[in-house]
Every structure is written in structure tokens, then in C-alpha cells.
Design a protein around this motif. Structure first.
Motif, PDB file in Angstrom:
ATOM      1  N   ASN A  18       8.950 -11.445   0.710  1.00  0.00           N
ATOM      2  CA  ASN A  18       9.436 -10.749  -0.471  1.00  0.00           C
ATOM      3  C   ASN A  18       8.381  -9.860  -1.101  1.00  0.00           C
ATOM      4  N   SER A  19       7.190 -10.409  -1.268  1.00  0.00           N
ATOM      5  CA  SER A  19       6.177  -9.614  -1.957  1.00  0.00           C
ATOM      6  C   SER A  19       5.807  -8.379  -1.136  1.00  0.00           C
ATOM      7  N   ARG A  20       5.675  -8.548   0.143  1.00  0.00           N
ATOM      8  CA  ARG A  20       5.337  -7.393   0.964  1.00  0.00           C
ATOM      9  C   ARG A  20       6.426  -6.337   0.910  1.00  0.00           C
ATOM     10  N   SER A  21       7.671  -6.781   1.001  1.00  0.00           N
ATOM     11  CA  SER A  21       8.770  -5.822   0.945  1.00  0.00           C
ATOM     12  C   SER A  21       8.783  -5.073  -0.379  1.00  0.00           C
ATOM     13  N   ASP A  22       8.635  -5.820  -1.465  1.00  0.00           N
ATOM     14  CA  ASP A  22       8.741  -5.177  -2.780  1.00  0.00           C
ATOM     15  C   ASP A  22       7.581  -4.216  -3.019  1.00  0.00           C
ATOM     16  N   ILE A  23       6.394  -4.620  -2.610  1.00  0.00           N
ATOM     17  CA  ILE A  23       5.253  -3.733  -2.816  1.00  0.00           C
ATOM     18  C   ILE A  23       5.367  -2.506  -1.923  1.00  0.00           C
ATOM     19  N   LEU A  24       5.798  -2.732  -0.710  1.00  0.00           N
ATOM     20  CA  LEU A  24       5.991  -1.598   0.186  1.00  0.00           C
ATOM     21  C   LEU A  24       7.042  -0.636  -0.351  1.00  0.00           C
ATOM     22  N   LYS A  25       8.102  -1.187  -0.944  1.00  0.00           N
ATOM     23  CA  LYS A  25       9.142  -0.319  -1.512  1.00  0.00           C
ATOM     24  C   LYS A  25       8.584   0.574  -2.610  1.00  0.00           C
ATOM     25  N   LEU A  26       7.654   0.032  -3.387  1.00  0.00           N
ATOM     26  CA  LEU A  26       7.032   0.863  -4.424  1.00  0.00           C
ATOM     27  C   LEU A  26       6.413   2.105  -3.808  1.00  0.00           C
ATOM     28  N   PHE A  27       5.689   1.887  -2.719  1.00  0.00           N
ATOM     29  CA  PHE A  27       5.034   3.019  -2.061  1.00  0.00           C
ATOM     30  C   PHE A  27       6.065   3.998  -1.510  1.00  0.00           C
ATOM     31  N   ILE A  28       7.147   3.456  -0.975  1.00  0.00           N
ATOM     32  CA  ILE A  28       8.159   4.333  -0.410  1.00  0.00           C
ATOM     33  C   ILE A  28       8.837   5.159  -1.502  1.00  0.00           C
ATOM     34  N   GLN A  46       6.352 -11.441 -11.398  1.00  0.00           N
ATOM     35  CA  GLN A  46       7.100 -11.957 -10.264  1.00  0.00           C
ATOM     36  C   GLN A  46       6.168 -12.475  -9.169  1.00  0.00           C
ATOM     37  N   TYR A  47       5.113 -11.694  -8.950  1.00  0.00           N
ATOM     38  CA  TYR A  47       4.136 -12.137  -7.950  1.00  0.00           C
ATOM     39  C   TYR A  47       2.776 -12.292  -8.595  1.00  0.00           C
ATOM     40  N   ASP A  48       2.020 -13.160  -8.040  1.00  0.00           N
ATOM     41  CA  ASP A  48       0.697 -13.460  -8.557  1.00  0.00           C
ATOM     42  C   ASP A  48      -0.270 -12.313  -8.257  1.00  0.00           C
ATOM     43  N   ARG A  49      -1.216 -12.142  -9.177  1.00  0.00           N
ATOM     44  CA  ARG A  49      -2.292 -11.159  -8.961  1.00  0.00           C
ATOM     45  C   ARG A  49      -2.898 -11.288  -7.583  1.00  0.00           C
ATOM     46  N   VAL A  50      -3.222 -12.519  -7.246  1.00  0.00           N
ATOM     47  CA  VAL A  50      -3.892 -12.761  -5.967  1.00  0.00           C
ATOM     48  C   VAL A  50      -3.054 -12.263  -4.799  1.00  0.00           C
ATOM     49  N   THR A  51      -1.767 -12.477  -4.902  1.00  0.00           N
ATOM     50  CA  THR A  51      -0.887 -12.006  -3.836  1.00  0.00           C
ATOM     51  C   THR A  51      -0.936 -10.490  -3.722  1.00  0.00           C
ATOM     52  N   VAL A  52      -0.978  -9.827  -4.858  1.00  0.00           N
ATOM     53  CA  VAL A  52      -1.047  -8.368  -4.826  1.00  0.00           C
ATOM     54  C   VAL A  52      -2.351  -7.923  -4.156  1.00  0.00           C
ATOM     55  N   TYR A  53      -3.456  -8.527  -4.550  1.00  0.00           N
ATOM     56  CA  TYR A  53      -4.724  -8.184  -3.904  1.00  0.00           C
ATOM     57  C   TYR A  53      -4.663  -8.417  -2.406  1.00  0.00           C
ATOM     58  N   ARG A  54      -4.149  -9.581  -2.047  1.00  0.00           N
ATOM     59  CA  ARG A  54      -4.121  -9.896  -0.615  1.00  0.00           C
ATOM     60  C   ARG A  54      -3.164  -8.984   0.148  1.00  0.00           C
ATOM     61  N   THR A  55      -2.072  -8.666  -0.479  1.00  0.00           N
ATOM     62  CA  THR A  55      -1.107  -7.785   0.194  1.00  0.00           C
ATOM     63  C   THR A  55      -1.725  -6.407   0.428  1.00  0.00           C
ATOM     64  N   LEU A  56      -2.375  -5.881  -0.596  1.00  0.00           N
ATOM     65  CA  LEU A  56      -2.998  -4.569  -0.430  1.00  0.00           C
ATOM     66  C   LEU A  56      -4.061  -4.609   0.654  1.00  0.00           C
ATOM     67  N   LYS A  57      -4.847  -5.665   0.656  1.00  0.00           N
ATOM     68  CA  LYS A  57      -5.897  -5.775   1.672  1.00  0.00           C
ATOM     69  C   LYS A  57      -5.292  -5.835   3.070  1.00  0.00           C
ATOM     70  N   THR A  58      -4.213  -6.581   3.196  1.00  0.00           N
ATOM     71  CA  THR A  58      -3.549  -6.664   4.497  1.00  0.00           C
ATOM     72  C   THR A  58      -3.017  -5.301   4.931  1.00  0.00           C
ATOM     73  N   PHE A  59      -2.345  -4.625   4.025  1.00  0.00           N
ATOM     74  CA  PHE A  59      -1.798  -3.301   4.345  1.00  0.00           C
ATOM     75  C   PHE A  59      -2.911  -2.345   4.766  1.00  0.00           C
ATOM     76  N   LEU A  60      -4.022  -2.422   4.044  1.00  0.00           N
ATOM     77  CA  LEU A  60      -5.159  -1.557   4.361  1.00  0.00           C
ATOM     78  C   LEU A  60      -5.720  -1.864   5.739  1.00  0.00           C
ATOM     79  N   THR A  61      -5.935  -3.151   5.972  1.00  0.00           N
ATOM     80  CA  THR A  61      -6.524  -3.571   7.227  1.00  0.00           C
ATOM     81  C   THR A  61      -5.668  -3.159   8.420  1.00  0.00           C
ATOM     82  N   LYS A  62      -4.361  -3.293   8.235  1.00  0.00           N
ATOM     83  CA  LYS A  62      -3.455  -2.935   9.318  1.00  0.00           C
ATOM     84  C   LYS A  62      -3.289  -1.427   9.458  1.00  0.00           C
TER      85      LYS A  62
END
Lengths: 138, 138
Positions: A18-28, A46-62
Motif C-alpha cells: 500500500n505505501s509503495r503504491s500510494d507514494i508512487l501515485k503521488l509521483f505519477i 497513514q504511513y509512518d515517517r520511517v516507511t516514507v524514508y525507507r520507501t524513498l530509499k528503495t525507489f532510489l536504489t532501484k
DNA sequence: GTAACTGCAAAATATTTGCATCCTT
DNA sequence: AAGGATGCAAATATTTTGCAGTTAC
């Protein structure tokens, strides 16, 4: 055709949460680059700060998003263009930051001209940040 | 001719204090851009962290140094070229970051070619960050 | 002498890590 | 079922602020 967020996540071998989808949708949805706090503002609490940090890091890394240079040094992030994939990354970005509305956007269509450097320098990647006033704020 | 640090401080209407002189000397001695921690490493514990932060902010505000864009978003700072003064600031910077030695330096001699933007965009300032391998690391 | 600068302490922000639990595949 | 992702708590890092004492001009 624009890819769905599910498709993008699949392309980058990322689990669809869910968090990845929602954050990705923001970018889209947004045509411009987002800062960490822009994102947190949208998905909190809705999502924890930490999750946002980790999600961004994952997106960046990939290689799904890239850092956008900002004149103030505050990092922003934007989706890589559709010509980027995990293996083939296109690296010459032109970003435009409007001093009126403050928004930074990628100018995908603008090419950086060839620059001639002193002998002995090798170029891997170029980032051009242009500041001024955008179309909408003129 | 290179200006002395005293002269530079005077030009920018800044009081000549020990910390300002010493920090300014770092910039004069180094040909490349310095991060906050590069500077702190040099002047600590002689000067307090807070003093370093405030000194950098003062230098920035007065236009004596400028922020250098880094691919990782970590801000670095460099002396403005001698053609900059408090009133007349020259804004089109080209910075080169070497992926081997990690140093970022201003390429004063390289000009950014004219870029043609879509209609309605006005350009105030341009920053080009080039990444690659420098002369020395080749 | 006075306004500006500095250092210390502490506050405010920002980012990361450990770990137990939950969810995607 | 298993590995990966999340949330919470807390650690760590970074930057800013208040204030009393000091210094440049």
C-alpha cells in the motif's frame, strides 16, 4: 501510454504494498519534483515517517526515481522518465525551478548541448538546474 | 592578483574575526568545494560548531561563497569567483564532481551554452553539475 | 562605547536502526 | 511458508535558538 503504478513496481521487481503504491501515485500525479516533506504531508499519518524514508530509499536504489538538485540543497525526488529502466538509465537531466511557485520540474524535452571540457576530463553524467520563472507564473 | 582574506572580508563589509579569517583561508587554499563537515574537521575544536554554521550562513548571505550542487544533495560551498562582488553576482556556474576522488570544483572557464526553453520560460540563473573523472584521477 | 560575534547549553529537526509483527508472493 | 515490508520506540545526526560574555571597529 502511461504505466500503472502496479506495472511500474513490477518492472522494478518491487513488492506491491500500500505505501509503495500510494507514494508512487503521488509521483505519477504530480508533474514536478517532490521533497521528502511534500510526500510526508500527503501520506501522514497513514504511513509512518520511517516507511516514507525507507520507501524513498528503495525507489532510489532501484533507479525508479532520481534525486533532483535544488538550489537550496534540499533534496527533491522525481520519477525517472519512461525511457529509464533498471538496467538502462538515462542520465542527462534538465530541471527547472520556478522562483515564483517554487516548483521544480524535469524538462524532458530539453537537451543539454555538448560541453567542451579541458583535456583529461571524462563526462559520465550531467545535471542542469535552471532557475527562473515558468510558463504558468509568467 | 589574489586578494588576502582580510581584503575579502573588508570588501564584503564583514568584521575580521579569527574564525572568519580561518574559515575563509580554507576556501582560499582549497581549489575545490567544501562541505560543512570538511570545514568542521579543519577548525574543530578551535571553533564551535555553531560558529561554523553561522559563519557559513553569513558568507552565503553576503554573497561571498555560493552553494555547490552535489549529486547526493549534500550541500557544499565554494568561494565565488573574483568577478563576483556584493552587488554584481555572476550566476552561471559549472561544477565538476569527480567520481574517483570525490572532489567538486568550479570550472570557471567553461561556459554554459545557450539553452532554448519552451516559450514562456524566463531564465535567471543556471547551474550545471557534471560528473565524471577529473584530470588528476584519469 | 556599541553593535556585532562567539561559545555553551539546550531546543528543534531530520534521519537511521532494532525488533516484533504483518503482508506479499 | 518465508522473506521482505511496516510500525513503533528509541538512537543518532544535523541545524537552530537564547543568552551571557567577549571583541572589532
Amino acid at each position: 501510454m502511461t504505466k500503472s503504478h502496479q506495472q511500474i513496481l513490477r518492472d522494478f521487481r518491487l513488492r506491491s504494498t500500500n505505501s509503495r503504491s500510494d507514494i508512487l501515485k503521488l509521483f505519477i500525479d504530480q508533474p514536478h519534483a517532490l521533497s521528502y516533506s511534500d510526500i510526508e504531508k500527503e501520506v501522514s499519518p497513514q504511513y509512518d515517517r520511517v516507511t516514507v524514508y525507507r520507501t524513498l530509499k528503495t525507489f532510489l536504489t532501484k533507479g525508479m526515481i532520481h534525486k533532483v538538485l535544488d538550489d537550496h540543497g534540499a533534496p527533491k525526488y522525481a520519477l525517472c522518465s519512461t525511457t529509464c529502466s533498471q538496467t538502462h538509465h538515462h542520465h542527462n537531466h534538465v530541471h527547472f525551478k520556478c522562483s515564483q511557485c517554487g516548483q521544480t520540474s524535469c524538462l524532458e524535452k530539453v537537451e543539454i548541448p555538448t560541453i567542451s571540457l579541458p583535456a583529461g576530463f571524462t563526462i559520465d553524467e550531467m545535471n542542469l538546474l535552471i532557475q527562473g520563472v515558468c510558463q504558468a507564473c509568467k
